[in-house]
Structures are given as structure tokens and as C-alpha cells.
Design a protein around this motif. Structure first.
Motif, mmCIF file in Angstrom:
data_model
loop_
_atom_site.group_PDB
_atom_site.id
_atom_site.type_symbol
_atom_site.label_atom_id
_atom_site.label_comp_id
_atom_site.label_asym_id
_atom_site.label_seq_id
_atom_site.Cartn_x
_atom_site.Cartn_y
_atom_site.Cartn_z
ATOM 1 N N TYR A 189 1.108 -1.538 0.387
ATOM 2 C CA TYR A 189 0.521 -0.028 -0.156
ATOM 3 C C TYR A 189 0.856 1.219 0.288
ATOM 4 C CZ TYR A 189 -4.132 2.619 1.069
ATOM 5 O OH TYR A 189 -5.340 3.874 1.550
ATOM 6 N N SER A 190 0.983 2.499 -1.433
ATOM 7 C CA SER A 190 1.495 3.064 -1.064
ATOM 8 C C SER A 190 0.739 4.609 -1.327
ATOM 9 C CB SER A 190 2.997 3.069 -2.007
ATOM 10 O OG SER A 190 3.500 3.953 -2.238
ATOM 11 N N ASN A 191 1.251 5.157 -0.837
ATOM 12 C CA ASN A 191 -0.154 6.955 -1.274
ATOM 13 C C ASN A 191 0.688 7.621 -2.492
ATOM 14 O OD1 ASN A 191 -1.646 6.841 0.835
ATOM 15 N ND2 ASN A 191 -0.439 6.614 2.147
ATOM 16 N N THR A 192 2.095 7.030 -2.721
ATOM 17 C CA THR A 192 2.580 7.576 -3.895
ATOM 18 C C THR A 192 2.168 6.679 -5.084
ATOM 19 O OG1 THR A 192 4.615 7.524 -2.621
ATOM 20 C CG2 THR A 192 4.878 7.935 -5.157
ATOM 21 N N ASN A 193 1.746 5.637 -4.881
ATOM 22 C CA ASN A 193 0.631 5.444 -6.158
ATOM 23 C C ASN A 193 -0.163 6.481 -6.285
ATOM 24 O OD1 ASN A 193 2.763 3.359 -6.446
ATOM 25 N ND2 ASN A 193 1.138 2.000 -5.410
ATOM 26 N N TYR A 194 -0.528 6.448 -5.695
ATOM 27 C CA TYR A 194 -2.794 6.908 -5.477
ATOM 28 C C TYR A 194 -1.870 9.063 -5.781
ATOM 29 C CZ TYR A 194 -5.685 4.018 -5.972
ATOM 30 O OH TYR A 194 -6.327 3.168 -6.566
ATOM 31 N N VAL A 195 -1.397 9.775 -5.278
ATOM 32 C CA VAL A 195 -0.849 10.487 -5.773
ATOM 33 C C VAL A 195 -0.640 10.832 -7.081
ATOM 34 C CG1 VAL A 195 0.666 12.700 -6.012
ATOM 35 C CG2 VAL A 195 -0.566 11.544 -3.382
ATOM 36 N N LEU A 196 0.550 9.796 -7.633
ATOM 37 C CA LEU A 196 0.755 10.260 -8.862
ATOM 38 C C LEU A 196 -0.144 9.877 -9.741
ATOM 39 C CD1 LEU A 196 2.966 10.420 -11.638
ATOM 40 C CD2 LEU A 196 3.604 7.698 -10.769
ATOM 41 N N LEU A 197 -1.051 9.168 -9.470
ATOM 42 C CA LEU A 197 -1.998 8.822 -10.201
ATOM 43 C C LEU A 197 -2.989 9.799 -10.984
ATOM 44 C CD1 LEU A 197 -3.838 6.034 -11.671
ATOM 45 C CD2 LEU A 197 -5.212 6.187 -9.547
ATOM 46 N N GLY A 198 -2.917 10.886 -9.006
ATOM 47 C CA GLY A 198 -4.334 11.793 -9.598
ATOM 48 C C GLY A 198 -3.312 12.072 -10.956
ATOM 49 N N MET A 199 -1.969 13.366 -10.433
ATOM 50 C CA MET A 199 -1.681 13.671 -11.575
ATOM 51 C C MET A 199 -1.926 13.552 -13.182
ATOM 52 S SD MET A 199 2.527 14.093 -9.507
ATOM 53 C CE MET A 199 2.654 15.534 -10.686
ATOM 54 N N ILE A 200 -1.490 12.375 -12.949
ATOM 55 C CA ILE A 200 -1.953 11.723 -14.514
ATOM 56 C C ILE A 200 -3.651 12.402 -14.980
ATOM 57 C CG2 ILE A 200 -2.237 9.663 -16.241
ATOM 58 C CD1 ILE A 200 0.179 8.463 -14.267
ATOM 59 N N LEU A 201 -4.422 11.559 -13.468
ATOM 60 C CA LEU A 201 -6.034 11.983 -13.863
ATOM 61 C C LEU A 201 -6.157 13.477 -14.896
ATOM 62 C CD1 LEU A 201 -7.048 9.751 -11.272
ATOM 63 C CD2 LEU A 201 -7.129 9.365 -14.000
ATOM 64 N N GLU A 202 -5.187 13.761 -13.722
ATOM 65 C CA GLU A 202 -4.786 15.456 -14.294
ATOM 66 C C GLU A 202 -4.307 16.257 -15.733
ATOM 67 O OE1 GLU A 202 -5.145 18.666 -9.791
ATOM 68 O OE2 GLU A 202 -3.530 17.716 -11.013
ATOM 69 N N GLN A 203 -3.428 15.506 -16.064
ATOM 70 C CA GLN A 203 -2.761 15.319 -17.412
ATOM 71 C C GLN A 203 -4.012 15.220 -18.491
ATOM 72 O OE1 GLN A 203 0.877 14.397 -17.758
ATOM 73 N NE2 GLN A 203 1.011 13.708 -19.441
ATOM 74 N N VAL A 204 -4.898 13.653 -17.928
ATOM 75 C CA VAL A 204 -5.436 13.528 -19.680
ATOM 76 C C VAL A 204 -7.461 14.182 -19.631
ATOM 77 C CG1 VAL A 204 -6.869 11.400 -19.729
ATOM 78 C CG2 VAL A 204 -4.375 11.172 -19.091
ATOM 79 N N ALA A 205 -7.073 15.308 -18.342
ATOM 80 C CA ALA A 205 -8.560 14.980 -18.504
ATOM 81 C C ALA A 205 -8.385 17.069 -18.771
ATOM 82 C CB ALA A 205 -8.916 15.566 -16.996
ATOM 83 N N GLY A 206 -7.352 17.447 -18.136
ATOM 84 C CA GLY A 206 -6.298 19.584 -18.603
ATOM 85 C C GLY A 206 -7.452 20.578 -17.438
ATOM 86 N N LYS A 207 -7.610 19.539 -16.764
ATOM 87 C CA LYS A 207 -8.602 20.390 -15.319
ATOM 88 C C LYS A 207 -7.985 19.950 -14.363
ATOM 89 C CE LYS A 207 -12.639 19.171 -17.299
ATOM 90 N NZ LYS A 207 -13.621 19.443 -17.592
ATOM 91 N N ALA A 262 -2.247 15.174 1.133
ATOM 92 C CA ALA A 262 -2.941 13.306 1.088
ATOM 93 C C ALA A 262 -3.547 13.742 -0.426
ATOM 94 C CB ALA A 262 -3.657 13.721 1.880
ATOM 95 N N PHE A 263 -3.333 14.585 -0.950
ATOM 96 C CA PHE A 263 -3.787 15.175 -3.023
ATOM 97 C C PHE A 263 -4.978 13.817 -3.044
ATOM 98 C CE2 PHE A 263 -3.044 15.068 -8.047
ATOM 99 C CZ PHE A 263 -3.471 16.538 -7.930
ATOM 100 N N THR A 264 -4.928 13.333 -4.199
ATOM 101 C CA THR A 264 -5.769 12.549 -4.235
ATOM 102 C C THR A 264 -5.710 10.619 -3.673
ATOM 103 O OG1 THR A 264 -3.994 12.034 -6.169
ATOM 104 C CG2 THR A 264 -6.237 12.870 -6.686
ATOM 105 N N ALA A 265 -4.622 10.235 -2.434
ATOM 106 C CA ALA A 265 -4.518 9.517 -1.734
ATOM 107 C C ALA A 265 -5.400 9.794 -0.749
ATOM 108 C CB ALA A 265 -2.663 9.733 -1.490
ATOM 109 N N GLY A 266 -5.718 11.100 -0.195
ATOM 110 C CA GLY A 266 -6.611 11.438 1.238
ATOM 111 C C GLY A 266 -7.340 12.728 0.991
ATOM 112 N N GLU A 267 -7.416 13.666 0.259
ATOM 113 C CA GLU A 267 -7.730 14.985 0.634
ATOM 114 C C GLU A 267 -9.359 15.548 1.058
ATOM 115 O OE1 GLU A 267 -6.572 19.204 -0.736
ATOM 116 O OE2 GLU A 267 -5.792 17.787 -1.095
ATOM 117 N N LEU A 268 -9.621 14.485 0.432
ATOM 118 C CA LEU A 268 -11.552 14.714 0.964
ATOM 119 C C LEU A 268 -12.458 14.907 1.834
ATOM 120 C CD1 LEU A 268 -13.147 12.467 -2.620
ATOM 121 C CD2 LEU A 268 -12.796 15.301 -1.969
#
Length: 379
Positions: A189-207, A262-268
Motif C-alpha cells: 500500500y503506497s500513497n505515492t501511487n495515488y498521488v501520481l495517479l491523480g497527477m496523470i488524471l489531471e493531465q488526461v482531463a486537462g483540468k 494527501a492529494f488524491t491519496a486522501g484529501e476529500l
């Protein structure tokens, strides 16, 4: 130094909160468990709450054809002694990952990306990026070291709770370490995975990620009380969080710590009513295709997981229950769905301090399931 754990005041908002509260309480009153079962749940909750030593808890249980139960215990603020409220907002920690994973699956359905795309297609600076896929980030088999397990970073983070972290800063902390294992070869279990995933999702969406969450998830499901926090503020009303995640291990109020780390690993942030809706949605796949839901529920059973207790794409299975736990300093939540009974259980507490070896929300959930689903009791 231990690893850091993750796991609107207007008339319109007040009205929406009242509607959400009415929906939850009305459902409970319309289909209460029989008196004897309710008494047993009350007793289990009372005992587990006392054992957890948390300031307060909000609990919701819904089992079609059997009954429902919504209750609070304790206080939302240990200073003012304000009783816990059903409509209180909590930081939901790693339950945020279930939203990021769902957005990944939505984008895969929309052909904006592929689950088996390499990370290097989107960012060129990640070690093994040509061998790590988006799926591996989401199911925790990427091998990237978690930045929250970096003692030096934890000390910096604990030295300034108001600091605003960028996602790249967080990922850089994780990838400066050697990979924990080759991509796809193990599970961790790695929070780095989900922060990186969030960065990529932002890039794909352009927002920004919060805009995609709002468009693709919050609005379609009417999750009016779930939000990406602005700064370190929480929407009112909210529970004050108590923690000992400090440099000196002394108890502290963590309510207004900036959650950007926490970004996309835990910010909501969310509430009981919204988590009730959300856990059903992602556990049943209401926002994605049948094929993407099948991918979500492909379990990683490699150690330390087992067939009874495993992880998929941003979702766990624990003795039949599908869902996720979440933790941020001061808060601990569990939200799960049991497909066979279409049962839902949500537990939200305003402390992350373990009682012995047990985190409070999962411990309370376990005690409640012994009463309501004795054939399906999580670890």
C-alpha cells in the motif's frame, strides 16, 4: 518517527444539509430494525465506542428487508462538548482513493486512457515508468515507495501543518527511494501511487482533479456534502479531529491542518449521508461499464493479502464486504457494502488514535457486523 498514516455556511448549504440529514434519518425511521436487534446493536456500539476511547462516532447501517440504524455517540468537539451530529463533516482520508480509482475507470470507458498504459506515456521522470501501468498504481502493485513512510519528510510535514504541498513534491519524496519491488511482482500500500495517479488524471482531463470529481462523480450522484477542501477549512458543521500524530506524540487538535499533503491519496471531506450513497455506487459500479467494474474487482491476493482480505482497483474486500477505510490525523472512517445482502455500513470517528492495535472505525465496524452480519465479519 512513525510513518504518517492516511489511510459552506449559507442558506442554500443549510437547506442541502437538512435534506441530507432528513434522508438518512427518515430512512432509519421508516425501516428500523426490530426492537431486540436494535438493542443488540446499541449494546455493541456502546461497548465498542467505550473501548475505542474516541471523542465521538457517527454510525449508519442499512440492510434491505431487515432494517436500518443511524446513531451518534460522544462529542464532535472535546473543548465545547458539542454532541456529535449525523450531518457533521469528516476528513475521509484514503476513501478518497475510491474516487480517484473510479475516475480512472470512467476515463478508461471514455477511451481517454488505458488501464495498462505505462506511466511513461504521461510522465517521463518516474523510475520503471515504462514498466509501471496505471492499473499497477491503482491496485498497489507498482512498487513505488510511499512518501508517507519517509521519516525525514514526516518530520518536515509535522513541523508545519499549514504548509501547502504540491503533488510533484510528494511523488518526488517517494521516488527518491529505491523501488520496494519490481513492478507487478508484489503488493504494498503506497500513497505515492495515488498521488501520481491523480497527477496523470489531471493531465488526461486537462483540468484540476476537483473539477473532474465534481463533473464525473459529485454531480451525477448528488453528493452535495462531499468536497475537495479549500485550504485547511472544513464545511460546517464539522467534527473536530483529535490525534497524537505530532512530533512529541502528544495529543493535538488536527482539525485545521492543511490536507494538501494527501492529494488524491486522501484529501476529500464527506458526511454519513454521502458515504452511504457513494459506497453503493462504486461497489456496484453505477458510474462505469460492466467491464470496468470487473477490472475494479480483480483482487490482488499476493501477500500480505489473502482471498478473504484483498485489494482491487481502489477497493478492498474483507470477508465479503467491499469498500475502503480512510484515515487522516484526527479522523478515521470505514464505509463498506455487502453484495449478498445489499447491506451498507458507515462508521466515522473524530480520532485516529488506535486503542491497542486496533484503529477505531474498523474496530467499531467489526463489533457491529458481529450483530448484523455474523456470517461476514471483517478482520
Amino acid at each position: 518517527m512513525p510513518a504518517l498514516r492516511l489511510f459552506r455556511a449559507s442558506q442554500a448549504l443549510a437547506l442541502s444539509m437538512s435534506i441530507a440529514l432528513f434522508a438518512v434519518t427518515a430512512a432509519a425511521r421508516a425501516a428500523d430494525f426490530p426492537m431486540a436487534k436494535r438493542a443488540a446493536i446499541d449494546a455493541a456500539l456502546g461497548e465498542a465506542f467505550a473501548a475505542s476511547k474516541v471523542p465521538g462516532v457517527v454510525v449508519g447501517i442499512w440492510i434491505p428487508g431487515e432494517g436500518s440504524y443511524v446513531a451518534t455517540r460522544g462529542v464532535s468537539d472535546i473543548k465545547t462538548k458539542q454532541p456529535m451530529r449525523v450531518e457533521d463533516h469528516f476528513r475521509i482520508g484514503s476513501i478518497t482513493k475510491t474516487f480517484a480509482a473510479t475516475l480512472l475507470l470512467i476515463f478508461a470507458d471514455e477511451k481517454k486512457l488505458g488501464l495498462d498504459d505505462p506511466v511513461s506515456k504521461y510522465v517521463a521522470w518516474v523510475p520503471n515508468g515504462d514498466k509501471i501501468t496505471l492499473r499497477m498504481l491503482a491496485d498497489m502493485t507498482a512498487g513505488l515507495h510511499s512518501y508517507t513512510e519517509d521519516d525525514a519528510w514526516v518530520k518536515i510535514a509535522f513541523s508545519n501543518f499549514k504548509r501547502v504541498w504540491t503533488p510533484r513534491e510528494l511523488v518526488d519524496v517517494g521516488i527518491k527511494h529505491a523501488p520496494d519491488f519490481p513492478p507487478g511482482q508484489r503488493w504494498h500500500y503506497s500513497n505515492t501511487n495515488y498521488v501520481l495517479l491523480g497527477m496523470i488524471l489531471e493531465q488526461v482531463a486537462g483540468k484540476k482533479i476537483q473539477a473532474s470529481f465534481d463533473e464525473k462523480i459529485f454531480k451525477p450522484l448528488k453528493l452535495t456534502q462531499t468536497s475537495w477542501p479549500v485550504g485547511d477549512a472544513l464545511p460546517k458543521p464539522y467534527a473536530h479531529g483529535t490525534t497524537v500524530q505530532t512530533l512529541d506524540d502528544k495529543q493535538d487538535d488536527a482539525t485545521n491542518r492543511n490536507p494538501s499533503w494527501a492529494f488524491t491519496a486522501g484529501e476529500l471531506v464527506s458526511t454519513l449521508a454521502d458515504l452511504h450513497t457513494w459506497v453503493v455506487s462504486y461497489a456496484t459500479g453505477s458510474l462505469v461499464s460492466l467491464e470496468m467494474q470487473k477490472q475494479r474487482l480483480t483482487w490482488m491476493t499476493m501477500p500480505p493479502n489473502t482471498p478473504e482480505h484483498a485489494y482491487g482497483i481502489g477497493i478492498g474486500i474483507d470477508h465479503g464486504w467491499l469498500g475502503h477505510t480512510g484515515e487522516l490525523p484526527g479522523y478515521n472512517c470505514s464505509a463498506f457494502y455487502l453484495p449478498g445482502k445489499k447491506a451498507i455500513i458507515v462508521v466515522m470517528v473524530n480520532s485516529d488514535i488506535p486503542a491497542g492495535k486496533n484503529n477505531p472505525a474498523p474496530a467499531i465496524m467489526k463489533a457491529l457486523t458481529r450483530v448484523v452480519t455474523p456470517g461476514n465479519v471483517p478482520q
